[in-house]
Design a protein around this motif. Structure first.
Motif, PDB file in Angstrom:
ATOM      1  N   GLY A  20       0.440 -29.751  29.345  1.00  0.00           N
ATOM      2  CA  GLY A  20      -0.925 -30.105  29.697  1.00  0.00           C
ATOM      3  C   GLY A  20      -1.895 -30.037  28.546  1.00  0.00           C
ATOM      4  O   GLY A  20      -3.116 -30.120  28.739  1.00  0.00           O
ATOM      5  N   THR A  21      -1.377 -29.896  27.326  1.00  0.00           N
ATOM      6  CA  THR A  21      -2.207 -29.770  26.131  1.00  0.00           C
ATOM      7  C   THR A  21      -2.524 -31.149  25.554  1.00  0.00           C
ATOM      8  O   THR A  21      -1.651 -32.014  25.473  1.00  0.00           O
ATOM      9  CB  THR A  21      -1.472 -28.928  25.067  1.00  0.00           C
ATOM     10  N   ILE A  22      -3.775 -31.330  25.147  1.00  0.00           N
ATOM     11  CA  ILE A  22      -4.182 -32.541  24.429  1.00  0.00           C
ATOM     12  C   ILE A  22      -3.822 -32.377  22.960  1.00  0.00           C
ATOM     13  O   ILE A  22      -4.128 -31.343  22.349  1.00  0.00           O
ATOM     14  CB  ILE A  22      -5.701 -32.776  24.577  1.00  0.00           C
ATOM     15  N   CYS A  23      -3.182 -33.381  22.371  1.00  0.00           N
ATOM     16  CA  CYS A  23      -2.766 -33.337  20.970  1.00  0.00           C
ATOM     17  C   CYS A  23      -3.594 -34.328  20.155  1.00  0.00           C
ATOM     18  O   CYS A  23      -3.554 -35.532  20.424  1.00  0.00           O
ATOM     19  CB  CYS A  23      -1.276 -33.667  20.835  1.00  0.00           C
ATOM     20  N   ILE A  24      -4.321 -33.835  19.181  1.00  0.00           N
ATOM     21  CA  ILE A  24      -5.177 -34.667  18.337  1.00  0.00           C
ATOM     22  C   ILE A  24      -4.823 -34.442  16.875  1.00  0.00           C
ATOM     23  O   ILE A  24      -4.677 -33.304  16.423  1.00  0.00           O
ATOM     24  CB  ILE A  24      -6.671 -34.359  18.573  1.00  0.00           C
ATOM     25  N   GLN A  25      -4.675 -35.525  16.158  1.00  0.00           N
ATOM     26  CA  GLN A  25      -4.365 -35.520  14.724  1.00  0.00           C
ATOM     27  C   GLN A  25      -5.608 -35.902  13.931  1.00  0.00           C
ATOM     28  O   GLN A  25      -6.367 -36.807  14.301  1.00  0.00           O
ATOM     29  CB  GLN A  25      -3.250 -36.518  14.439  1.00  0.00           C
ATOM     30  N   PHE A  26      -5.833 -35.176  12.819  1.00  0.00           N
ATOM     31  CA  PHE A  26      -6.814 -35.591  11.812  1.00  0.00           C
ATOM     32  C   PHE A  26      -6.020 -35.835  10.540  1.00  0.00           C
ATOM     33  O   PHE A  26      -5.484 -34.899   9.942  1.00  0.00           O
ATOM     34  CB  PHE A  26      -7.878 -34.513  11.597  1.00  0.00           C
ATOM     35  N   TYR A  27      -5.959 -37.107  10.121  1.00  0.00           N
ATOM     36  CA  TYR A  27      -5.078 -37.451   8.997  1.00  0.00           C
ATOM     37  C   TYR A  27      -5.903 -37.695   7.741  1.00  0.00           C
ATOM     38  O   TYR A  27      -6.720 -38.620   7.688  1.00  0.00           O
ATOM     39  CB  TYR A  27      -4.239 -38.680   9.328  1.00  0.00           C
ATOM     40  N   PRO A  28      -5.672 -36.894   6.677  1.00  0.00           N
ATOM     41  CA  PRO A  28      -6.520 -36.958   5.487  1.00  0.00           C
ATOM     42  C   PRO A  28      -5.979 -37.782   4.335  1.00  0.00           C
ATOM     43  O   PRO A  28      -6.662 -37.937   3.313  1.00  0.00           O
ATOM     44  CB  PRO A  28      -6.576 -35.486   5.075  1.00  0.00           C
ATOM     45  N   ASP A  29      -4.760 -38.317   4.455  1.00  0.00           N
ATOM     46  CA  ASP A  29      -4.089 -38.893   3.295  1.00  0.00           C
ATOM     47  C   ASP A  29      -4.128 -40.421   3.333  1.00  0.00           C
ATOM     48  O   ASP A  29      -4.621 -41.019   4.291  1.00  0.00           O
ATOM     49  CB  ASP A  29      -2.646 -38.407   3.225  1.00  0.00           C
ATOM     50  N   THR A  30      -3.577 -41.053   2.288  1.00  0.00           N
ATOM     51  CA  THR A  30      -3.650 -42.508   2.165  1.00  0.00           C
ATOM     52  C   THR A  30      -2.467 -43.219   2.797  1.00  0.00           C
ATOM     53  O   THR A  30      -2.611 -44.321   3.332  1.00  0.00           O
ATOM     54  CB  THR A  30      -3.745 -42.920   0.682  1.00  0.00           C
ATOM     55  N   GLY A  31      -1.266 -42.630   2.718  1.00  0.00           N
ATOM     56  CA  GLY A  31      -0.065 -43.272   3.250  1.00  0.00           C
ATOM     57  C   GLY A  31       0.684 -42.348   4.185  1.00  0.00           C
ATOM     58  O   GLY A  31       0.333 -41.175   4.339  1.00  0.00           O
TER      59      GLY A  31
END
Length: 364
Positions: A106-117
């Motif tokens: 039941g957990t929401i999964c959110i990504q913050f992606y800082p890279d170029t590739g």
């Protein structure tokens, strides 16, 4: 909502480094300032950053086992904490099946992606992308790119930010001035384009006090570049000091690579330099111009000639340079460029996703 805690306070399991100045740890601190309960798990606890060739070979042989152990540890943490939100900053080692198992809780999964590739980072990262409930990227190109490559539409652009705890004006000691004071500096990783810019500057303005901080690869270039190299990356408050004590801070962008990494148009430095009160001379991009007004809040350049001309001009005009630096910091504060502001966007997206789940019977 998992658990019975106040809806305003979330349980967050974060994939993050644990040292001051790390961009991911800035989010952990921001979430905590917002009143959330945050448990941070660092990849560095599992994948050692060994430098010697024998140890690096051992790490390569053991990598598959390390990745499996790391993902099992994440699952154990998730089962104990029962988080509302799994916040992943890059998450090169997080496997798709781990995300599916966490979402089943039941957990929401959110990504913050800082890279170029993506592909050069790890196979786990590329395969896991569709399993995120939302994917924030600091690169505009990724929004359309992920739609094309994965048929994935739960993605949006969210720029880097400055950490208000770390990237701030700092009163310098005599020792700080001796260590970090210079006319011009570049703080960051090396690439072919960045090296060419620094070589051109050192060749044509060698009378200036020019400093480079970054990985030892800079020193390995030899010649004037090696002489300008002052050491490994400055981190945390030392990074903020170096920015404050450099009269001009260069914002040089990565040019992209053959493995699919896209060119940079904004980086963390774009916000960290003015956030720390430094004067920023930044490569001209449409995105930089959207965030800072040229010649008022930063100064932009298009080529080496313009970069060097503007370095000489602003070194000769202290009052203008200081006024632009002050205006750049004020723009960061007024326009919401801090990690606290970015964290609020992420939490707002969490609530939006949770509401959608509730309205659809949590059928994801």
């Amino acid at each position: 909502m998992i658990g019975d805690q106040d809806a305003s306070s979330l349980r967050i399991l974060a994939i993050s480094a644990l040292w001051q100045g790390a961009n991911d740890y800035a989010f952990v601190r921001a979430f905590r300032r917002m009143g959330h309960s945050v448990r941070a798990v660092s990849e560095q606890e599992f994948l050692p950053s060994w430098r010697s060739w024998p140890l690096r070979l051992v790490r390569r042989v053991l990598r598959e086992r390390i990745v499996e152990d790391y993902n099992q540890a994440l699952l154990r943490e998730a089962r104990m904490l029962r988080p509302d939100l799994l916040f992943v900053f890059k998450g090169a080692l997080v496997k798709a099946e781990t995300l599916r198992a966490v979402r089943d809780m039941g957990t929401i999964c959110i990504q913050f992606y800082p890279d170029t590739g993506f592909r050069a980072q790890s196979p786990q990262l590329w395969d896991a992308i569709p399993e995120y409930d939302w994917f924030f990227s600091t690169k505009l190109d990724h929004v359309e790119g992920l739609r094309a490559s994965h048929g994935y539409h739960r993605v949006s652009f969210l720029p880097h930010g400055f950490d208000p705890e770390t990237h701030r004006p700092i009163e310098a000691s005599a020792r700080d001035i001796a260590d970090y004071g210079c006319d011009v500096s570049f703080i960051g990783s090396i690439s072919k384009k960045k090296r060419a810019a620094m070589e051109e500057l050192l060749q044509r303005a060698g009378e200036l006090d020019i400093a480079i901080w970054g990985p030892p690869t800079w020193r390995e270039q030899g010649g004037a570049v090696a002489q300008a190299y002052r050491g490994s990356p400055v981190l945390g408050l030392e990074y903020a000091k170096a920015i404050s004590l450099s009269k001009i801070n260069l914002g040089l962008m990565f040019e992209g690579s053959s493995d699919g990494a896209r060119p940079d148009v904004l980086t963390a430095r774009t916000f960290e330099i003015p956030g720390a009160g430094g004067f920023m001379l930044h490569e001209r991009t449409d995105e930089a111009a959207e965030h800072f007004e040229d010649c008022t809040e930063c100064v932009l350049f298009s080529d080496h000639d313009e970069m060097i001309d503007k370095i000489h001009y602003y070194l000769a005009h202290d009052d203008e340079r200081r006024a632009i630096a002050a205006a750049g910091r004020q723009r960061c504060l007024d326009s919401g460029y801090s990690t606290d502001d970015r964290a609020r966007v992420i939490i707002a997206k969490f609530h939006e996703l949770r509401t959608q789940d509730s309205n659809s019977g949590a059928d994801r």
